[in-house]
Structures are given as C-alpha cells and as structure tokens.
Design an enzyme around this catalytic site. Structure first.
Site, PDB file in Angstrom:
ATOM      1  N   ASN A 189       0.812  -1.231   0.000  1.00  0.00           N
ATOM      2  CA  ASN A 189       0.000   0.000   0.000  1.00  0.00           C
ATOM      3  C   ASN A 189       0.842   1.277   0.000  1.00  0.00           C
ATOM      4  OD1 ASN A 189      -2.715  -1.213   0.219  1.00  0.00           O
ATOM      5  ND2 ASN A 189      -1.902  -1.999   2.152  1.00  0.00           N
TER       6      ASN A 189
ATOM      7  N   SER B 167       5.571  11.102   7.384  1.00  0.00           N
ATOM      8  CA  SER B 167       5.124  11.006   8.783  1.00  0.00           C
ATOM      9  C   SER B 167       6.243  11.307   9.768  1.00  0.00           C
ATOM     10  CB  SER B 167       4.615   9.584   9.037  1.00  0.00           C
ATOM     11  OG  SER B 167       4.407   9.360  10.411  1.00  0.00           O
TER      12      SER B 167
ATOM     13  N   TYR C 291       6.398   0.932   9.378  1.00  0.00           N
ATOM     14  CA  TYR C 291       5.585   1.998   8.771  1.00  0.00           C
ATOM     15  C   TYR C 291       6.478   3.208   8.481  1.00  0.00           C
ATOM     16  CZ  TYR C 291       2.532   6.115   8.945  1.00  0.00           C
ATOM     17  OH  TYR C 291       1.923   7.321   8.691  1.00  0.00           O
TER      18      TYR C 291
ATOM     19  N   LYS D  28       7.629   5.259   4.930  1.00  0.00           N
ATOM     20  CA  LYS D  28       7.546   6.706   4.668  1.00  0.00           C
ATOM     21  C   LYS D  28       8.892   7.250   4.198  1.00  0.00           C
ATOM     22  CE  LYS D  28       3.253   7.195   5.344  1.00  0.00           C
ATOM     23  NZ  LYS D  28       2.381   7.592   4.233  1.00  0.00           N
TER      24      LYS D  28
HETATM   25  N1  LIG Z   1      -3.538  11.155  10.552  1.00  0.00           N
HETATM   26  C1  LIG Z   1      -2.315  11.498  10.915  1.00  0.00           C
HETATM   27  O1  LIG Z   1      -2.112  12.085  11.989  1.00  0.00           O
HETATM   28  C2  LIG Z   1      -1.149  11.181  10.036  1.00  0.00           C
HETATM   29  C3  LIG Z   1      -1.291  10.628   8.770  1.00  0.00           C
HETATM   30  N2  LIG Z   1      -0.187  10.415   7.985  1.00  0.00           N
HETATM   31  C4  LIG Z   1      -0.320   9.844   6.637  1.00  0.00           C
HETATM   32  O2  LIG Z   1      -1.350  10.529   5.953  1.00  0.00           O
HETATM   33  C5  LIG Z   1      -2.023   9.628   5.087  1.00  0.00           C
HETATM   34  C6  LIG Z   1      -3.521   9.633   5.399  1.00  0.00           C
HETATM   35  O3  LIG Z   1      -3.669   9.217   6.735  1.00  0.00           O
HETATM   36  P1  LIG Z   1      -5.092   9.196   7.454  1.00  0.00           P
HETATM   37  O4  LIG Z   1      -6.032  10.045   6.686  1.00  0.00           O
HETATM   38  O5  LIG Z   1      -4.865   9.455   8.870  1.00  0.00           O
HETATM   39  O6  LIG Z   1      -5.461   7.666   7.284  1.00  0.00           O
HETATM   40  P2  LIG Z   1      -6.887   7.051   6.960  1.00  0.00           P
HETATM   41  O7  LIG Z   1      -6.761   5.578   7.162  1.00  0.00           O
HETATM   42  O8  LIG Z   1      -7.968   7.792   7.664  1.00  0.00           O
HETATM   43  O9  LIG Z   1      -6.998   7.357   5.401  1.00  0.00           O
HETATM   44  C7  LIG Z   1      -6.246   6.659   4.448  1.00  0.00           C
HETATM   45  C8  LIG Z   1      -7.131   6.464   3.250  1.00  0.00           C
HETATM   46  O10 LIG Z   1      -6.344   5.783   2.251  1.00  0.00           O
HETATM   47  C9  LIG Z   1      -7.148   4.773   1.691  1.00  0.00           C
HETATM   48  N3  LIG Z   1      -6.264   3.697   1.230  1.00  0.00           N
HETATM   49  C10 LIG Z   1      -5.432   2.946   1.974  1.00  0.00           C
HETATM   50  N4  LIG Z   1      -4.806   2.058   1.202  1.00  0.00           N
HETATM   51  C11 LIG Z   1      -5.245   2.279  -0.061  1.00  0.00           C
HETATM   52  C12 LIG Z   1      -4.971   1.665  -1.306  1.00  0.00           C
HETATM   53  N5  LIG Z   1      -4.137   0.622  -1.419  1.00  0.00           N
HETATM   54  N6  LIG Z   1      -5.583   2.142  -2.404  1.00  0.00           N
HETATM   55  C13 LIG Z   1      -6.479   3.180  -2.313  1.00  0.00           C
HETATM   56  N7  LIG Z   1      -6.793   3.775  -1.162  1.00  0.00           N
HETATM   57  C14 LIG Z   1      -6.170   3.328  -0.038  1.00  0.00           C
HETATM   58  C15 LIG Z   1      -8.089   4.291   2.794  1.00  0.00           C
HETATM   59  O11 LIG Z   1      -9.255   3.700   2.250  1.00  0.00           O
HETATM   60  C16 LIG Z   1      -8.352   5.572   3.554  1.00  0.00           C
HETATM   61  O12 LIG Z   1      -9.524   6.229   3.104  1.00  0.00           O
HETATM   62  C17 LIG Z   1      -1.385   8.273   5.272  1.00  0.00           C
HETATM   63  O13 LIG Z   1      -0.432   8.069   4.243  1.00  0.00           O
HETATM   64  C18 LIG Z   1      -0.693   8.388   6.622  1.00  0.00           C
HETATM   65  O14 LIG Z   1       0.421   7.531   6.691  1.00  0.00           O
HETATM   66  C19 LIG Z   1       1.068  10.715   8.412  1.00  0.00           C
HETATM   67  C20 LIG Z   1       1.264  11.213   9.655  1.00  0.00           C
HETATM   68  C21 LIG Z   1       0.186  11.506  10.554  1.00  0.00           C
HETATM   69  O1  LIG Z   2       1.941   8.666  11.005  1.00  0.00           O
HETATM   70  C1  LIG Z   2       1.068   8.691  11.847  1.00  0.00           C
HETATM   71  O2  LIG Z   2       1.266   9.435  12.961  1.00  0.00           O
HETATM   72  C2  LIG Z   2       0.162   9.818  13.788  1.00  0.00           C
HETATM   73  C3  LIG Z   2       0.723  10.265  15.114  1.00  0.00           C
HETATM   74  O3  LIG Z   2       1.507   9.227  15.648  1.00  0.00           O
HETATM   75  P1  LIG Z   2       1.256   8.683  17.108  1.00  0.00           P
HETATM   76  O4  LIG Z   2       2.448   7.825  17.366  1.00  0.00           O
HETATM   77  O5  LIG Z   2       1.157   9.876  18.015  1.00  0.00           O
HETATM   78  O6  LIG Z   2      -0.050   7.927  17.093  1.00  0.00           O
HETATM   79  C4  LIG Z   2      -0.812   8.650  13.932  1.00  0.00           C
HETATM   80  O7  LIG Z   2      -1.904   9.034  14.756  1.00  0.00           O
HETATM   81  C5  LIG Z   2      -1.269   8.263  12.544  1.00  0.00           C
HETATM   82  O8  LIG Z   2      -2.205   7.201  12.592  1.00  0.00           O
HETATM   83  C6  LIG Z   2      -0.095   7.810  11.741  1.00  0.00           C
HETATM   84  O9  LIG Z   2      -0.486   7.585  10.395  1.00  0.00           O
END
Ligand SMILES: NC(=O)C1=CN([C@@H]2O[C@H](COP(=O)(O)OP(=O)(O)OC[C@H]3O[C@@H](n4cnc5c(N)ncnc54)[C@H](O)[C@@H]3O)[C@@H](O)[C@H]2O)C=CC1
Ligand SMILES: O=C1O[C@H](COP(=O)(O)O)[C@@H](O)[C@H](O)[C@H]1O
Length: 247
Positions: A84, A109, A146, A150
């Site tokens: 993914n 991340s 993970y 990244k």
């Molecule tokens: N939420 C956070 O605090 C942080 C998020 N990130 C990164 O930001 C991005 C989005 O994270 P979130 O929105 O929190 O996660 P999330 O899980 O809420 O959203 C990810 C979306 O990607 C889609 N997805 C996953 N694999 C897929 C695939 N193979 N093909 C098509 N769609 C796919 C899922 O269906 C989901 O809607 C990720 O790459 C995550 O690693 C990085 C650091 C912090």
């Molecule tokens: O990359 C990500 O980081 C956030 C924050 O990390 P955490 O160790 O404080 O949980 C995480 O919430 C998120 O799911 C992840 O994609």
C-alpha cells in the site's frame, strides 16, 4: 489560481481535513479504494492505489497530486506497507511523470524520524523548555516498518524529482486531531496538527513553487520538537493553531 488536484486517500482523516478547508478552492478529483460516504467535490474514482492503469487515467489533466493513500498504522506489517505504501507511492510517481503532473505532495510522517525520540531525550523533548529540534535536514531514523515505508516514499520522490524534474514536497505530518490537541499525551500535543492548519499547509503545497522539500506538518505548538521554519520558507505556511492554547 485554482489548480486541478488529484487527492488520493481522499476518504480518510487527512483527506477530510483538506477537503473541509479547500473544497471550493481547487478543482478536485478524488481517489480512494473506499467509496465516498458523504457529499464531495469533483469526480470520485474508486480504485486501489496499486492499480497502475486506473491511477494513470486518474491523472489526466491534473496539475498537482496530493498522495495520502496508504496504511497509516504505526504497527502495520511489512506486507501491507510494502504493497500500500511503497508500491502504491511508486505507482503514483510513475503515473504522475507519464501524465505530465507538475507537483506531488506526499504524506510522510513523524514516524520517518521516530527513533530520534530516545529514552535519554524523552519525555523532556516534548516540553516547552526543551530546545531539541529536528528540522528536516537530519538523516531519516524510522522507529517502525511503517516509518521505513515513509522514508522510502521520500526517497522515491527524490529519485523522480532528480530524474524527471517533477516538484516534490514531503510533509512529515505530526498528529492530526480534530478540534483540540490530544489529551494527556505530551508527544501528541508537541506535534499536533489542527484540521485548519492541515488544510492551509496542503493549500500551500498546491500553490507554492519548489523543487524537492521535506517539511514538518504541525501547528505552531509551544512544545514543538519539529521546526516549521522550512515549511514557512519554502511553502509560505502560516499556521494559526497552538496546542498550548487549549486546556
Ligand atoms: N492522521 C495522521 O495524523 C497522520 C497521517 N499520515 C499519513 O497521511 C495519510 C492519510 O492518513 P489518514 O487520513 O490518517 O489515514 P486514513 O486511514 O484515515 O486514510 C487513508 C485512506 O487511504 C485509503 N487507502 C489505503 N490504502 C489504499 C490503497 N491501497 N488504495 C487506495 N486507497 C487506499 C483508505 O481507504 C483511507 O480512506 C497516510 O499516508 C498516513 O500515513 C502521516 C502522519 C500523521
Ligand atoms: O503517522 C502517523 O502518525 C500519527 C501520530 O503518531 P502517534 O504515534 O502519536 O499515534 C498517527 O496518529 C497516525 O495514525 C499515523 O499515520
């Protein structure tokens, strides 16, 4: 000027924050393997990010890609991040080059550098009076697989920028939490990214001119151990929120 933007992973949390602030600002095409559950701007492509043909078609007429799709779990197993996050990101870059896309903003991340948070440094580095600061020029130091995925995504961007000239910004997102900073979690408060700062930051990724950048995506938190100076300088990021302003 409004841009044509492909947002992958649009149905997730970061996608929701971006669209919440920017739905009317750009022309959107959304892609996710999960179909939409709410109203959304633009066309929605239901596809897996590793489906090369569909991802390539989704980039027709696109100026900027915001690539969020992937497994966001810090405990994600290798098989999942390999497919993914790593294969998916390589698919995005190949398609972007083929389609003539100008810019890619990649959701990296804090976990790309999580192993800097050693036992000796924590929890002091999460506190306001500690001056430890990562600024994006340090070598990567992931603390889990993970995070490795990244770092690999950032390296893919480096390669495609150097080889083909595409503009790339890697946003090392902190902890996106809606409404308020994480409660009883010092680390999360230090790297909180509010929804409105998230939308503004990615708007700057769409509009600014840059070559290859690594920036930290956090609000202007007093506690910070990630510098936001590069995001300010390279992108014109001007965050409005600060975890210290919440009880
Ligand atoms: N939420 C956070 O605090 C942080 C998020 N990130 C990164 O930001 C991005 C989005 O994270 P979130 O929105 O929190 O996660 P999330 O899980 O809420 O959203 C990810 C979306 O990607 C889609 N997805 C996953 N694999 C897929 C695939 N193979 N093909 C098509 N769609 C796919 C899922 O269906 C989901 O809607 C990720 O790459 C995550 O690693 C990085 C650091 C912090
Ligand atoms: O990359 C990500 O980081 C956030 C924050 O990390 P955490 O160790 O404080 O949980 C995480 O919430 C998120 O799911 C992840 O994609």
């Amino acid at each position: 000027m409004a841009q044509s933007v492909l947002l992958t992973g649009a149905a997730g949390r970061v996608g929701t924050a971006i669209l919440g602030g920017l739905a009317d600002e750009h022309e959107w095409r959304l892609l996710d393997r999960d179909p939409p559950t709410d109203d959304h701007p633009g066309e929605f492509v239901v596809a897996d990010i590793t489906d090369r043909e569909t991802v390539r078609e989704a980039m027709d007429g696109i100026d900027v890609v915001i690539h969020l799709a992937g497994d966001p779990r810090k405990t994600a197993p290798w098989k999942s991040v390999l497919t993914n996050n790593i294969d998916g990101t390589q698919t995005v870059y190949e398609a972007a080059i083929d389609a003539g896309v100008e810019k890619v903003a990649f959701a990296s991340s804090n976990h790309a550098v999580g192993a800097f948070e050693t036992e000796e440094r924590t929890p002091e580095m999460y506190r306001t009076d500690d001056d430890y600061l990562l600024d994006g020029t340090e070598l990567p130091r992931p603390g889990n697989l993970y995070g490795v995925s990244k770092v690999t995504g950032e390296a893919l961007g480096r390669y495609y920028h150097d080889e083909y000239g595409i503009s790339v910004v890697n946003v090392r997102i902190g902890n996106l939490t809606e409404g308020h900073p994480p409660i009883d979690y010092e680390r999360g408060q230090a790297m909180w990214l509010s929804y409105r700062d998230c939308a503004h930051l990615f708007d700057r990724c769409i509009r600014a001119d840059y070559d290859y950048e690594i920036v930290y995506g956090i609000s202007d938190n007093d506690r910070k151990y990630y510098s936001i100076e590069r995001a300010r300088e390279a992108l014109g990021y001007e965050p409005q929120d600060n975890s210290a302003h919440h009880d």
